[in-house]
Design a protein around this motif. Structure first.
Motif, PDB file in Angstrom:
ATOM      1  N   ASN A 220      36.351  32.365  37.007  1.00 13.20           N
ATOM      2  CA  ASN A 220      35.186  33.126  37.090  1.00 13.20           C
ATOM      3  C   ASN A 220      33.931  32.719  37.704  1.00 13.20           C
ATOM      4  N   THR A 221      34.557  31.898  38.932  1.00 14.83           N
ATOM      5  CA  THR A 221      33.685  31.135  40.022  1.00 14.83           C
ATOM      6  C   THR A 221      33.363  32.107  41.121  1.00 14.83           C
ATOM      7  N   LYS A 222      34.417  32.928  41.415  1.00 16.60           N
ATOM      8  CA  LYS A 222      34.340  33.842  42.939  1.00 16.60           C
ATOM      9  C   LYS A 222      34.637  35.308  42.418  1.00 16.60           C
ATOM     10  N   ILE A 223      33.965  36.157  43.500  1.00 11.53           N
ATOM     11  CA  ILE A 223      34.636  37.353  43.419  1.00 11.53           C
ATOM     12  C   ILE A 223      35.763  37.686  44.062  1.00 11.53           C
ATOM     13  N   ARG A 224      36.726  38.341  43.287  1.00  9.58           N
ATOM     14  CA  ARG A 224      38.154  38.461  43.797  1.00  9.58           C
ATOM     15  C   ARG A 224      38.347  39.975  44.500  1.00  9.58           C
ATOM     16  N   SER A 225      37.631  40.842  43.618  1.00 12.34           N
ATOM     17  CA  SER A 225      37.603  42.247  44.261  1.00 12.34           C
ATOM     18  C   SER A 225      36.515  43.096  43.853  1.00 12.34           C
ATOM     19  N   VAL A 226      36.148  44.169  44.583  1.00  9.07           N
ATOM     20  CA  VAL A 226      34.855  44.680  44.405  1.00  9.07           C
ATOM     21  C   VAL A 226      35.359  46.200  43.974  1.00  9.07           C
ATOM     22  N   ILE A 227      34.851  46.792  43.060  1.00  8.24           N
ATOM     23  CA  ILE A 227      35.228  48.280  42.603  1.00  8.24           C
ATOM     24  C   ILE A 227      34.132  49.040  43.328  1.00  8.24           C
ATOM     25  N   LEU A 228      34.676  50.054  44.045  1.00  5.93           N
ATOM     26  CA  LEU A 228      33.784  50.698  44.320  1.00  5.93           C
ATOM     27  C   LEU A 228      33.716  52.111  43.833  1.00  5.93           C
ATOM     28  N   GLU A 229      32.315  52.989  43.953  1.00  7.29           N
ATOM     29  CA  GLU A 229      32.268  54.298  43.417  1.00  7.29           C
ATOM     30  C   GLU A 229      31.660  55.252  44.379  1.00  7.29           C
ATOM     31  N   ASN A 230      32.536  56.282  44.614  1.00  8.29           N
ATOM     32  CA  ASN A 230      32.021  57.289  45.234  1.00  8.29           C
ATOM     33  C   ASN A 230      30.940  58.117  44.624  1.00  8.29           C
ATOM     34  N   LYS A 231      29.920  58.301  45.016  1.00  9.98           N
ATOM     35  CA  LYS A 231      28.938  59.008  44.286  1.00  9.98           C
ATOM     36  C   LYS A 231      29.014  60.453  44.074  1.00  9.98           C
ATOM     37  N   LEU A 232      29.811  61.050  45.398  1.00  9.76           N
ATOM     38  CA  LEU A 232      30.020  62.602  45.267  1.00  9.76           C
ATOM     39  C   LEU A 232      31.085  62.990  44.364  1.00  9.76           C
ATOM     40  N   THR A 233      32.214  62.046  44.264  1.00  6.47           N
ATOM     41  CA  THR A 233      33.424  62.383  43.547  1.00  6.47           C
ATOM     42  C   THR A 233      33.445  61.545  42.333  1.00  6.47           C
TER      43      THR A 233
END
Ligand SMILES: Cc1cc2nc3c(=O)[nH]c(=O)nc-3n(C[C@H](O)[C@H](O)[C@H](O)COP(=O)(O)OP(=O)(O)OC[C@H]3O[C@@H](n4cnc5c(N)ncnc54)[C@H](O)[C@@H]3O)c2cc1C
Length: 351
Positions: A220-233
């Motif tokens: 829980n100390t580092k970001i491993r991945s980012v979850i992106l969200e496409n605002k149109l779809t």
């Protein structure tokens, strides 16, 4: 009663280029000088770009921001001004002939004149609105790019689509392993030339997209991945990363000027309305650098230096109307006699 020791001829608020040069020039004019900054170091906004090359300061060959800070600070300290760091001024008022500057710490500073050299105010990066994101700020979530080497061979996501986001993308593109740029709009809001430069390097653009959440490492100390969200779809995607850079711009904290009981006249609610001589609407209060607005203003570090010399000369004449309008040039100024002996001896011994 104000103790004589505590009363300064000039107090400079802000230790960026305008403040540093004011401190130096004020020493040349033999005024008792204090310089105050909220940050722990002098240098001002140049600390935002320590590894960028600066070419447009008169007679200074290309230098990094870091080197320029070093030189500015060295010059600022020539005449041993009192330096107060980690001090945020929140109020300015004036009695008949003394300015009282109140700091957030509760301390008060007393001065016969004041030079406002606060630039764009205290800059605070606009943070990512994801709960708990702040705990990654000590590891791999960044709001400024201090050092390019940090991103060498790393998988990096930059979030933002303005000039500074694309500037940073261009700077780190040659060293990273992979680069993703995430922007919530469909178009980038930056100079065309920068975008063309960026396009010379491999990268992936994600437009109409935001960061929805982070997945952290097991400890829980580092970001491993980012979850992106496409605002149109509404479609989500995950990217494995080493570092995330957020470039949403800066909030400027300058309210103490607007709310000052002195009613300093402003332009566009933000800049001090002044003259080319760095005077403000308040007698004895001068301004220099990014905060000062007047017709013909040069919005460069070198313009801040010129404002600073004007502000100091005006402060000197305000205190002593019979004093000359400017200092003697440094090459013929007795203020440097002792220092020159040492410097010239060193020069001749080494030549
Ligand atoms: C990425 C970037 C690149 C740039 N490149 C160049 C370039 O190549 N050439 C060029 O000429 N210019 C460049 N600039 C612009 C240049 O940095 C500014 O014009 C310059 O720093 C302005 O100096 P200043 O002293 O007026 O203000 P600043 O440098 O902003 O300094 C103001 C100081 O005041 C302090 N302060 C503010 N409010 C308070 C308060 N209430 N109490 C105490 N302290 C306070 C702040 O902490 C800060 O240290 C660049 C700017 C950026 C962001």
């Amino acid at each position: 009663m104000i103790n004589h020791e505590e009363l300064f001829d000039v107090t400079i608020i802000g230790g960026g280029p305008a403040g540093c040069y004011s401190a130096f020039y004020s020493g040349m004019r033999e005024m008792k000088t204090k310089i105050i900054d909220f940050q722990p170091n002098l240098g001002g906004k140049v600390h935002v770009y320590p590894e960028k090359m600066i070419w447009d300061v008169g007679a200074v060959t290309p230098v990094t921001g870091e080197q320029l800070i070093k030189q500015m600070v060295q010059q600022a300290l020539t005449f041993d001004p009192e330096v107060v760091l980690n001090e945020k001024i929140i109020r300015i008022e004036k009695t008949a002939d003394t300015f009282i500057l109140t700091a957030e710490s509760g301390k008060q500073h007393f001065s016969k004149t004041v030079i406002l050299a606060v630039g764009g105010g205290i800059l605070k990066p606009i943070k990512l609105d994801i709960e708990g994101a702040d705990r990654f700020e000590v590891t791999n979530l960044h709001y400024v790019v201090q050092s390019l080497s940090k991103f060498k061979n790393k998988d990096v996501v930059i979030c933002g689509g303005g000039n500074s986001a694309i500037d940073w993308a261009v700077s780190i593109a040659p060293v990273v392993k992979s680069l993703h740029i995430v922007h919530r709009r469909d178009k980038f809001d930056c100079h065309e030339a920068q975008l063309s430069l960026l396009n010379e390097y491999p990268h992936e653009k994600h437009v109409n997209t935001t960061i929805k959440k982070f997945v952290s490492t097991t400890d829980n100390t580092k970001i491993r991945s980012v979850i992106l969200e496409n605002k149109l779809t509404g479609k989500e995607s995950a990217i494995e990363i080493d570092d995330v850079i957020i470039s949403y711009g800066f909030e400027r904290e300058l309210s103490f000027i607007k709310e000052s009981p002195l009613q300093i006249e402003l332009v566009d609610e933000f800049y001090v309305k002044g003259s080319s001589k760095a005077q403000s609407s308040i007698e004895g209060l001068f301004a220099a650098g990014d905060i000062l607005s007047f017709d013909g203003k040069v919005h460069l570090i070198l313009g801040a230096f010129a404002d600073a010399a004007n502000a100091v000369n005006q402060a000197k004449m305000y205190l002593d109307p019979n004093s000359p309008a400017k200092a003697r040039v440094s090459s013929h100024n007795s203020r440097f006699e002792e220092k020159n002996k040492e410097l010239l001896q060193h020069l001749f011994v080494n030549s």
